[in-house]
Design a protein around this motif. Structure first.
Motif, short mmCIF file in Angstrom:
data_model
loop_
_atom_site.label_atom_id
_atom_site.label_comp_id
_atom_site.label_asym_id
_atom_site.label_seq_id
_atom_site.Cartn_x
_atom_site.Cartn_y
_atom_site.Cartn_z
N ILE A 18 -23.05 40.62 43.00
CA ILE A 18 -22.00 40.76 42.69
C ILE A 18 -20.16 41.01 43.08
CG2 ILE A 18 -22.97 43.38 42.29
CD1 ILE A 18 -22.26 44.88 44.38
N ARG A 19 -19.99 40.27 43.73
CA ARG A 19 -19.02 39.59 44.86
C ARG A 19 -18.18 38.68 43.70
NH1 ARG A 19 -17.48 37.44 50.90
NH2 ARG A 19 -15.18 37.00 50.40
N HIS A 20 -19.01 38.04 43.09
CA HIS A 20 -18.10 36.95 41.74
C HIS A 20 -17.99 37.88 40.55
CE1 HIS A 20 -20.05 33.61 43.21
NE2 HIS A 20 -20.66 33.80 43.30
N VAL A 21 -18.49 38.88 40.72
CA VAL A 21 -17.95 40.53 39.16
C VAL A 21 -16.90 41.15 40.31
CG1 VAL A 21 -18.51 42.79 38.18
CG2 VAL A 21 -20.54 40.49 38.35
N CYS A 22 -16.95 41.02 41.19
CA CYS A 22 -16.13 41.64 41.36
C CYS A 22 -14.32 40.75 41.92
CB CYS A 22 -15.98 42.09 42.93
SG CYS A 22 -17.21 43.69 43.26
N ILE A 54 -13.75 38.46 39.58
CA ILE A 54 -12.78 38.43 38.36
C ILE A 54 -12.18 39.84 37.96
CG2 ILE A 54 -14.81 39.16 37.06
CD1 ILE A 54 -14.50 36.71 35.19
N GLY A 55 -12.69 40.71 39.27
CA GLY A 55 -12.24 42.37 38.43
C GLY A 55 -10.35 42.59 38.85
N VAL A 56 -10.58 41.70 40.78
CA VAL A 56 -9.79 41.46 41.08
C VAL A 56 -8.32 40.68 39.98
CG1 VAL A 56 -8.71 41.05 42.93
CG2 VAL A 56 -10.56 42.07 43.54
N ARG A 57 -9.07 39.73 39.70
CA ARG A 57 -8.57 38.57 38.93
C ARG A 57 -7.63 39.49 37.42
NH1 ARG A 57 -8.99 32.89 40.97
NH2 ARG A 57 -7.04 32.53 39.57
N THR A 58 -8.22 39.49 37.22
CA THR A 58 -7.96 40.28 35.97
C THR A 58 -7.22 41.43 36.48
OG1 THR A 58 -9.54 41.15 35.81
CG2 THR A 58 -9.45 38.96 34.54
N ILE A 59 -6.49 42.10 37.05
CA ILE A 59 -5.54 43.37 37.05
C ILE A 59 -4.41 43.07 35.95
CG2 ILE A 59 -4.13 44.67 39.08
CD1 ILE A 59 -6.17 44.56 41.27
N GLY A 60 -4.04 41.68 36.05
CA GLY A 60 -2.34 42.29 35.82
C GLY A 60 -2.96 41.31 33.55
N PHE A 61 -4.25 40.73 34.12
CA PHE A 61 -4.71 40.87 32.12
C PHE A 61 -4.71 42.59 31.65
CE2 PHE A 61 -8.48 40.23 30.00
CZ PHE A 61 -7.81 39.54 28.88
N ALA A 66 -8.97 49.45 34.00
CA ALA A 66 -9.56 48.12 34.09
C ALA A 66 -10.42 47.35 33.35
CB ALA A 66 -10.38 48.37 35.68
N GLN A 67 -10.54 45.74 32.75
CA GLN A 67 -10.91 45.15 32.43
C GLN A 67 -11.61 44.15 32.38
OE1 GLN A 67 -10.17 46.12 28.04
NE2 GLN A 67 -10.74 44.18 27.89
N ALA A 68 -12.64 43.47 33.31
CA ALA A 68 -12.97 42.45 33.50
C ALA A 68 -13.54 41.09 32.44
CB ALA A 68 -13.96 41.42 34.33
N PHE A 69 -13.18 41.75 31.22
CA PHE A 69 -13.74 40.68 30.18
C PHE A 69 -12.23 40.78 29.14
CE2 PHE A 69 -14.76 45.05 29.73
CZ PHE A 69 -14.24 45.96 28.74
N ALA A 70 -12.29 39.57 28.55
CA ALA A 70 -11.53 39.14 27.49
C ALA A 70 -12.07 39.57 26.35
CB ALA A 70 -11.93 37.44 27.27
N GLY A 71 -11.48 40.29 25.71
CA GLY A 71 -10.93 40.87 24.11
C GLY A 71 -10.24 41.93 24.11
N PRO A 72 -10.33 42.73 23.18
CA PRO A 72 -9.16 44.45 22.81
C PRO A 72 -9.40 44.85 24.42
CG PRO A 72 -10.71 44.34 21.11
CD PRO A 72 -11.02 42.79 21.89
#
Length: 244
Positions: free
Chosen positions: A147-151, A153-160, A233-239
């Motif tokens: 789940i560290r990988h999930v976390c 990408i969650g951090v990396r997508t804050i700006g997104f 918060a949203q780690a996935f692509a899309g609307p």
């Protein structure tokens, strides 16, 4: 790094494979409205195939029509395939093989990704949709270090997440401190940052994949930017998502 990521992606996929292979009735509804277990696996298979297309023929990937209902429609179409489990096994194997050889940026539904980021995204999606299946079956999964990988990408997508919601990307840095399943603390961002997110890594993974409501999670946000980010918060692509 890609070797380790792909090993974790494979392990996450195999865990879900074991869960659905023994599930019996794939028409069982999951917490995602209108989606059965079959929809969940069908979506993973479709997204795997899209990732392979993006790596092998980026022009064809970008040329495909993407109507607003594409996610629901393709999941529904795949859900009724009699050999869906084998098709998903084939698609995830193909993704891993292509990612092992890939270099440079890969076009995607959101911003282009590096092979490592794509592998992380595939793991995140597998984990998230696997949670939908587990919830449908009443199974409580034991969290792993994956789940560290999930976390991440969650951090990396804050700006997104801010951009998706029509908001300016803040220039304030956020410190994220999460406690992993074995008690290890995982951190991102400058140690002295005033804006902070803290809590269990599992709860953060639930938050950024929108698999649980914030009220159910032990996530603490300190600072205006952190507080504004948590609800979107949203780690996935899309609307912007409204939950599962």
């Amino acid at each position: 790094m890609i070797t380790e990521l792909l090993a974790d992606l494979d392990a996450e996929s195999r865990e879900l494979d074991e869960l659905v292979a023994g599930a019996g009735d794939w028409s069982l509804p999951t917490p995602a409205e209108g989606w059965t277990i079959g929809h969940q696996i069908g979506h993973l298979m479709w997204t795997d195939r899209a990732a392979v297309l993006a790596m092998t023929d980026p022009e064809a990937f970008q040329a495909q029509p993407l109507t607003g209902d594409v996610v629901d429609r393709t999941a529904a179409e795949a859900a009724v395939l009699p050999d869906l489990l084998e098709l998903w096994r084939d698609s995830r194997k193909a993704v891993q093989e292509h990612l092992r050889q890939a270099s440079g940026k890969i076009v995607w539904f959101g911003p282009p990704m590096s092979p490592a980021s794509m592998a992380t995204a595939r793991l995140m999606e597998t984990w998230a949709h696997g949670q939908d299946v587990a919830d449908a079956l009443g199974v409580e999964r034991v969290p792993t270090k994956r789940i560290r990988h999930v976390c991440h990408i969650g951090v990396r997508t804050i700006g997104f997440a801010f951009l998706l919601n029509g908001l300016a990307v803040p220039d304030t840095e956020i410190r994220v401190e999460l406690t992993g399943p074995d008690g290890e603390v995982w951190t991102w961002g400058p140690e002295g940052a005033e804006e902070r997110i803290t809590g269990p890594a599992l709860d953060f993974a639930f938050l950024v994949t929108q698999r649980r409501n914030r009220k159910e999670l032990a996530i603490e946000a300190t600072g205006d930017t952190a507080e504004r980010w948590v609800p979107i918060a949203q780690a996935f692509a899309g609307p912007p998502g409204g939950g599962r």
